[in-house]
Design a protein around this motif. Sequence first.
Motif, mmCIF file in Angstrom:
data_model
loop_
_atom_site.group_PDB
_atom_site.id
_atom_site.type_symbol
_atom_site.label_atom_id
_atom_site.label_comp_id
_atom_site.label_asym_id
_atom_site.label_seq_id
_atom_site.Cartn_x
_atom_site.Cartn_y
_atom_site.Cartn_z
ATOM 1 N N ALA A 76 0.822 -1.218 0.000
ATOM 2 C CA ALA A 76 0.000 0.000 0.000
ATOM 3 C C ALA A 76 0.850 1.258 0.000
ATOM 4 N N ASP A 77 0.373 2.212 -0.764
ATOM 5 C CA ASP A 77 1.022 3.531 -0.805
ATOM 6 C C ASP A 77 -0.078 4.554 -0.522
ATOM 7 N N PRO A 78 -0.499 4.660 0.746
ATOM 8 C CA PRO A 78 -1.681 5.469 1.044
ATOM 9 C C PRO A 78 -1.565 6.928 0.602
ATOM 10 N N ALA A 79 -2.737 7.480 0.303
ATOM 11 C CA ALA A 79 -2.812 8.885 -0.118
ATOM 12 C C ALA A 79 -2.864 9.743 1.147
ATOM 13 N N TRP A 80 -1.749 9.772 1.887
ATOM 14 C CA TRP A 80 -1.687 10.529 3.142
ATOM 15 C C TRP A 80 -2.041 11.988 2.914
ATOM 16 N N HIS A 109 -2.073 16.675 -7.189
ATOM 17 C CA HIS A 109 -1.897 15.464 -8.003
ATOM 18 C C HIS A 109 -3.037 14.449 -7.860
ATOM 19 N N TYR A 110 -3.554 14.313 -6.639
ATOM 20 C CA TYR A 110 -4.625 13.323 -6.424
ATOM 21 C C TYR A 110 -5.335 13.618 -5.112
ATOM 22 N N ASP A 111 -6.508 12.950 -4.931
ATOM 23 C CA ASP A 111 -7.253 13.083 -3.666
ATOM 24 C C ASP A 111 -6.432 12.499 -2.533
ATOM 25 N N THR A 112 -6.599 13.047 -1.349
ATOM 26 C CA THR A 112 -5.919 12.462 -0.190
ATOM 27 C C THR A 112 -6.972 12.036 0.835
ATOM 28 N N MET A 113 -6.551 11.237 1.817
ATOM 29 C CA MET A 113 -7.481 10.745 2.844
ATOM 30 C C MET A 113 -6.893 11.032 4.221
ATOM 31 N N SER A 114 -7.767 11.209 5.214
ATOM 32 C CA SER A 114 -7.257 11.401 6.575
ATOM 33 C C SER A 114 -6.759 10.047 7.089
ATOM 34 N N SER A 160 5.095 10.895 -6.913
ATOM 35 C CA SER A 160 4.602 9.826 -6.019
ATOM 36 C C SER A 160 4.806 8.403 -6.517
ATOM 37 N N GLU A 161 5.268 8.237 -7.725
ATOM 38 C CA GLU A 161 5.413 6.871 -8.259
ATOM 39 C C GLU A 161 6.546 6.152 -7.517
ATOM 40 N N LYS A 162 6.278 4.909 -7.123
ATOM 41 C CA LYS A 162 7.290 4.128 -6.419
ATOM 42 C C LYS A 162 7.936 3.144 -7.398
ATOM 43 N N VAL A 174 -2.093 -7.978 -3.353
ATOM 44 C CA VAL A 174 -2.862 -6.840 -3.856
ATOM 45 C C VAL A 174 -2.125 -5.550 -3.544
ATOM 46 N N GLU A 175 -2.213 -4.643 -4.503
ATOM 47 C CA GLU A 175 -1.653 -3.307 -4.290
ATOM 48 C C GLU A 175 -2.825 -2.352 -4.046
ATOM 49 N N LEU A 176 -2.784 -1.637 -2.936
ATOM 50 C CA LEU A 176 -3.832 -0.662 -2.620
ATOM 51 C C LEU A 176 -3.321 0.740 -2.951
ATOM 52 N N PHE A 177 -4.215 1.617 -3.381
ATOM 53 C CA PHE A 177 -3.855 2.968 -3.842
ATOM 54 C C PHE A 177 -2.988 2.866 -5.102
ATOM 55 N N ALA A 178 -3.237 1.823 -5.875
ATOM 56 C CA ALA A 178 -2.426 1.588 -7.082
ATOM 57 C C ALA A 178 -2.762 2.602 -8.167
ATOM 58 N N ARG A 179 -1.782 2.858 -9.027
ATOM 59 C CA ARG A 179 -2.038 3.714 -10.194
ATOM 60 C C ARG A 179 -1.802 2.955 -11.489
ATOM 61 N N GLU A 180 -1.267 1.738 -11.363
ATOM 62 C CA GLU A 180 -1.144 0.905 -12.567
ATOM 63 C C GLU A 180 -1.359 -0.552 -12.196
ATOM 64 N N MET A 197 -6.044 -2.058 -6.609
ATOM 65 C CA MET A 197 -7.217 -1.259 -6.256
ATOM 66 C C MET A 197 -6.772 0.157 -5.970
ATOM 67 N N GLY A 198 -7.563 1.112 -6.407
ATOM 68 C CA GLY A 198 -7.212 2.508 -6.157
ATOM 69 C C GLY A 198 -7.802 3.370 -7.240
ATOM 70 N N PHE A 199 -8.043 4.613 -6.922
ATOM 71 C CA PHE A 199 -8.680 5.530 -7.852
ATOM 72 C C PHE A 199 -7.908 5.619 -9.172
ATOM 73 N N GLY A 200 -6.581 5.607 -9.070
ATOM 74 C CA GLY A 200 -5.744 5.780 -10.262
ATOM 75 C C GLY A 200 -5.803 4.598 -11.209
ATOM 76 N N GLY A 257 -10.565 4.012 -11.133
ATOM 77 C CA GLY A 257 -11.469 5.176 -11.081
ATOM 78 C C GLY A 257 -12.470 5.106 -9.943
ATOM 79 N N LYS A 258 -12.256 4.149 -9.008
ATOM 80 C CA LYS A 258 -13.222 4.025 -7.898
ATOM 81 C C LYS A 258 -12.573 4.490 -6.608
ATOM 82 N N LEU A 259 -13.337 5.257 -5.810
ATOM 83 C CA LEU A 259 -12.841 5.635 -4.489
ATOM 84 C C LEU A 259 -13.195 4.513 -3.525
ATOM 85 N N PHE A 260 -12.319 4.218 -2.584
ATOM 86 C CA PHE A 260 -12.619 3.179 -1.606
ATOM 87 C C PHE A 260 -13.866 3.582 -0.823
HETATM 88 C C1 LIG Z 1 0.507 8.012 -3.216
HETATM 89 S S1 LIG Z 1 -0.476 7.760 -4.621
HETATM 90 C C2 LIG Z 1 -0.012 6.168 -5.114
HETATM 91 C C3 LIG Z 1 1.091 6.174 -6.127
HETATM 92 C C4 LIG Z 1 1.450 4.780 -6.630
HETATM 93 N N1 LIG Z 1 2.063 3.988 -5.591
HETATM 94 C C5 LIG Z 1 2.420 4.809 -7.817
HETATM 95 O O1 LIG Z 1 3.508 4.233 -7.710
HETATM 96 O O2 LIG Z 1 2.067 5.418 -8.836
HETATM 97 C C6 LIG Z 1 -2.064 7.532 -3.908
HETATM 98 C C7 LIG Z 1 -3.165 7.137 -4.867
HETATM 99 O O3 LIG Z 1 -4.363 6.890 -4.115
HETATM 100 C C8 LIG Z 1 -5.486 7.390 -4.826
HETATM 101 N N2 LIG Z 1 -6.577 7.691 -3.886
HETATM 102 C C9 LIG Z 1 -6.737 8.771 -3.085
HETATM 103 N N3 LIG Z 1 -7.880 8.695 -2.361
HETATM 104 C C10 LIG Z 1 -8.443 7.531 -2.702
HETATM 105 C C11 LIG Z 1 -9.650 6.872 -2.306
HETATM 106 N N4 LIG Z 1 -10.482 7.416 -1.406
HETATM 107 N N5 LIG Z 1 -9.948 5.689 -2.873
HETATM 108 C C12 LIG Z 1 -9.114 5.137 -3.795
HETATM 109 N N6 LIG Z 1 -7.949 5.699 -4.202
HETATM 110 C C13 LIG Z 1 -7.623 6.874 -3.681
HETATM 111 C C14 LIG Z 1 -4.961 8.634 -5.511
HETATM 112 O O4 LIG Z 1 -5.773 8.979 -6.615
HETATM 113 C C15 LIG Z 1 -3.539 8.203 -5.902
HETATM 114 O O5 LIG Z 1 -3.554 7.598 -7.178
#
Ligand SMILES: C[S@@+](CC[C@H](N)C(=O)[O-])C[C@H]1O[C@@H](n2cnc3c(N)ncnc32)[C@H](O)[C@@H]1O
Length: 269
Positions: free
Chosen positions: A13-17, A41-46, A148-150, A168-174, A182-185, A188-191
């Motif tokens: 996981a690479d959370p959207a801190w 760059h993207y939505d963040t979560m608390s 942010s890409e790892k 599984v990769e969470l907060f994935a972009r690819e 799983m992840g918006f990137g 296209g779905k928000l958790f």
């Molecule tokens: C830190 S980035 C991850 C970068 C990824 N590890 C990479 O290597 O490209 C966090 C990702 O979480 C997504 N994200 C933010 N809030 C989210 C939510 N509520 N549900 C799902 N994904 C969310 C963002 O759109 C962003 O793509």
Amino acid sequence: MTDKVKKYEIIYADPAWSFGDKIRSSKKSNNKLTYRDLAFHYDTMSTTEIALLPVKEMLADNAVCFMWSTDAHLPDAIKVMKAWGFKYKTIAFIWNKKTSTGKQVCFMGKWTMKGSEICLLGTKGKAHNMIQSHKVRQLVESKRGRHSEKPDEVRKRIVELLGNRPRVELFAREKVKGWHAMGFGVDGKLFALPEPENGLSKPVSLFYKKLVTELKKTGANNFGAKEIPLWIKVSPATISRYLKELESAGYIIKTSSSRLDGFQYRIEK
Ligand SMILES: C[S@@+](CC[C@H](N)C(=O)[O-])C[C@H]1O[C@@H](n2cnc3c(N)ncnc32)[C@H](O)[C@@H]1O
């Protein structure tokens, strides 16, 4: 969050801190988000929202979590691991970022010059038995990509360390071969967060309980938005989102606002 219900042995996981990405008020940025704001760059979560994701339900009896954390979010990352059912063990990887010409990235942090990121490891159950190789190194020297890409190298090392297991990769972009993503990137779905409680989303309901507890200590029924960070560790952007939700659900009412003191509220329920 769980389209394909599966019990995973590896969570990456690479959370959207959230850094409290308030719109910068400097003249230079003209009140607009700048490249250095994550929300650019993207939505963040608390942290509470991240901790409430139903990850526990996705875990096999023995599982390992790899979680990227910024230096500032280290205590939050350990809390999130615990909430997801893992015990923090170690720093699995340190990524020393390189520029496109192979030089060490080095930029000014608040204290020291920075150029690396850490990926923590936590375990559930008898995870130690999952290890397949004792030759996997902690230090990753790879070029940085887009914001942010790892590095893909970390995914490869995880598989080398633990083998070809359900992962599984969470907060994935690819979407990467061998991994669920799983992840918006990526989809296209928000958790989805837990169902509302008394008309409030779970994080806001927890926030409200803390707020009321703090106010009880002072015997007051009124508070200012600017006082909240003294009691509860939440970013300003999250506070304003939570207060809006409380206001629209009728839990609080705005009583006044001034440039100096900000918005003032009264508890209504
Ligand atoms: C830190 S980035 C991850 C970068 C990824 N590890 C990479 O290597 O490209 C966090 C990702 O979480 C997504 N994200 C933010 N809030 C989210 C939510 N509520 N549900 C799902 N994904 C969310 C963002 O759109 C962003 O793509």
